[in-house]
Scaffold this active site. Structure first.
Site, PDB file in Angstrom:
ATOM      1  N   HIS A 114      -5.128   2.510  -0.178  1.00 12.85           N
ATOM      2  CA  HIS A 114      -5.418   2.071  -1.536  1.00 12.85           C
ATOM      3  C   HIS A 114      -6.733   2.683  -2.005  1.00 12.85           C
ATOM      4  O   HIS A 114      -7.744   2.597  -1.311  1.00 12.85           O
ATOM      5  CB  HIS A 114      -5.538   0.549  -1.611  1.00 12.85           C
ATOM      6  N   LYS A 165      -0.768   9.067  -1.917  1.00 13.05           N
ATOM      7  CA  LYS A 165      -0.812   9.273  -3.361  1.00 13.05           C
ATOM      8  C   LYS A 165      -2.004  10.137  -3.746  1.00 13.05           C
ATOM      9  O   LYS A 165      -3.090   9.988  -3.198  1.00 13.05           O
ATOM     10  CB  LYS A 165      -0.901   7.927  -4.089  1.00 13.05           C
ATOM     11  N   TYR A 206      -3.198  -9.226  -1.285  1.00 18.64           N
ATOM     12  CA  TYR A 206      -2.710  -9.798  -0.028  1.00 18.64           C
ATOM     13  C   TYR A 206      -3.501 -11.014   0.415  1.00 18.64           C
ATOM     14  O   TYR A 206      -3.187 -11.615   1.437  1.00 18.64           O
ATOM     15  CB  TYR A 206      -2.734  -8.724   1.063  1.00 18.64           C
ATOM     16  N   ARG A 243       4.073   3.911   3.195  1.00 18.92           N
ATOM     17  CA  ARG A 243       4.923   3.888   2.009  1.00 18.92           C
ATOM     18  C   ARG A 243       6.237   4.589   2.346  1.00 18.92           C
ATOM     19  O   ARG A 243       6.284   5.459   3.218  1.00 18.92           O
ATOM     20  CB  ARG A 243       4.255   4.618   0.850  1.00 18.92           C
ATOM     21  N   ARG A 267       6.261  -3.045   4.172  1.00 27.54           N
ATOM     22  CA  ARG A 267       4.853  -2.649   4.032  1.00 27.54           C
ATOM     23  C   ARG A 267       4.015  -3.865   3.641  1.00 27.54           C
ATOM     24  O   ARG A 267       2.918  -4.069   4.159  1.00 27.54           O
ATOM     25  CB  ARG A 267       4.743  -1.543   2.980  1.00 27.54           C
ATOM     26  N   HIS A 292       9.278  -1.362   0.846  1.00 23.04           N
ATOM     27  CA  HIS A 292       8.010  -1.882   0.350  1.00 23.04           C
ATOM     28  C   HIS A 292       7.763  -3.308   0.836  1.00 23.04           C
ATOM     29  O   HIS A 292       6.609  -3.708   1.046  1.00 23.04           O
ATOM     30  CB  HIS A 292       7.983  -1.826  -1.175  1.00 23.04           C
TER      31      HIS A 292
END
Length: 293
Positions: free
Chosen positions: A260, A168, A269, A144, A237, A234
């Site tokens: 994730h 995150k 994806y 990220r 990514r 992004h």
């Protein structure tokens, strides 16, 4: 009471769910904004929350959904704490969202971007060497933007082919770094000199900002003959994830690489072209090449 309740809710998110600072700030903005319309959130009723739908009528569906989600979680917290005996959140609007597919670059566009970056870096200019390292890590490791710009020197082992990332919610993961990215990173570490604790320091102290990274990529895309509106950290990514999946990467492995928390986020994806998936089934499934009976 309202301000104290919001602060307690945010403290719970930080302590129990490991919510990141940006997430907490967004929740505070959403809750404060709702309170400006209907008053004390803790005592607000169904009719008050219904008025929010009118006040938010012009918002984009994604923004509306985010604000409503913040309030639903807040009222769940109020129930748990015994501050309310009921939950008024069913009165909140429920916009229908259609999740869009991520924008990506195709292989030729990625090649054009890297060809120019490598040509620039051949000059030895520190700024060009840094940009090559940045895009190698974005596309080569799927970081990220926030993870990349704030990468500390201590997270880059001297000999191991990975970097330690804090993503995150403070979740940590090890991200593989390919040979190309390692070489580009080594060139940059030699060019950056000493000082600072970040891999990509800022001249004013701290680290390179996400905004500056975005600007550098847009400029590179423009000079490479690409539409700059299509290129961002992004997007690179997304390209990393999509191209890995096209190459046969397992979805669970991809989830780990991307950091994730939910496999559902990674499943976006799987939009890779249907023809390739059909060919994969025909070539790999035990009955794929079996004659009809």
């Amino acid at each position: 009471m309202a301000d104290d309740a919001v602060s307690a809710f945010l403290a719970m998110l930080a302590a129990e769910r490991g919510a990141a600072a940006n997430t907490l700030a967004a929740y505070r903005r959403d809750l404060t904004g709702a309170a400006e319309v209907i008053g004390d959130l803790v005592v607000a009723g169904h009719d008050d929350l219904a008025r929010l739908g009118e006040a938010w009528a012009d918002l984009a569906p994604a923004t509306l959904a985010r604000k409503a989600s913040a309030l639903r979680q807040f009222y769940g917290f109020c129930l748990d704490e015994g501050w309310r005996a009921d939950d008024p959140s069913p009165a909140l609007p429920r916009p229908r969202l259609r999740r869009g597919l991520p924008r990506i670059l195709d292989h030729h566009e990625v090649a054009a971007l890297f060809a120019l970056a490598e040509s620039d870096a051949a000059s030895g200019r520190p700024e060009a060497v840094r940009l090559l390292a940045l895009i190698e890590l974005l596309y080569g490791s799927g970081l990220r933007a926030s993870e990349l710009v704030s990468l500390p020197l201590a997270a880059v082992p001297r000999d191991a082919p990975f970097v330690a990332i804090t993503g995150k919610g403070g979740q940590q993961r090890l991200v593989p770094v390919g040979e190309r990215a390692r070489a580009a990173l080594a060139r940059w570490l030699a060019a950056r000199g000493g000082g600072g604790r970040f891999v990509f320091p800022s001249p004013r102290g701290g680290h390179l900002t996400r905004v500056r990274l975005f600007q550098l990529l847009r400029d590179l895309a423009l000079r490479a003959g690409l539409d700059p509106e299509k290129v961002s950290p992004h997007v690179l990514r997304h390209a990393f994830a999509t191209h890995l999946l096209e190459g046969g990467a397992d979805l669970r492995v991809l989830q780990t690489l991307l950091g994730h928390a939910d496999i559902a986020t990674t499943q976006i994806y799987t939009h890779v072209d249907a023809a390739r998936l059909v060919a994969l089934v025909n070539s790999r499934h035990p009955l794929g090449s079996a004659p009809n009976r």
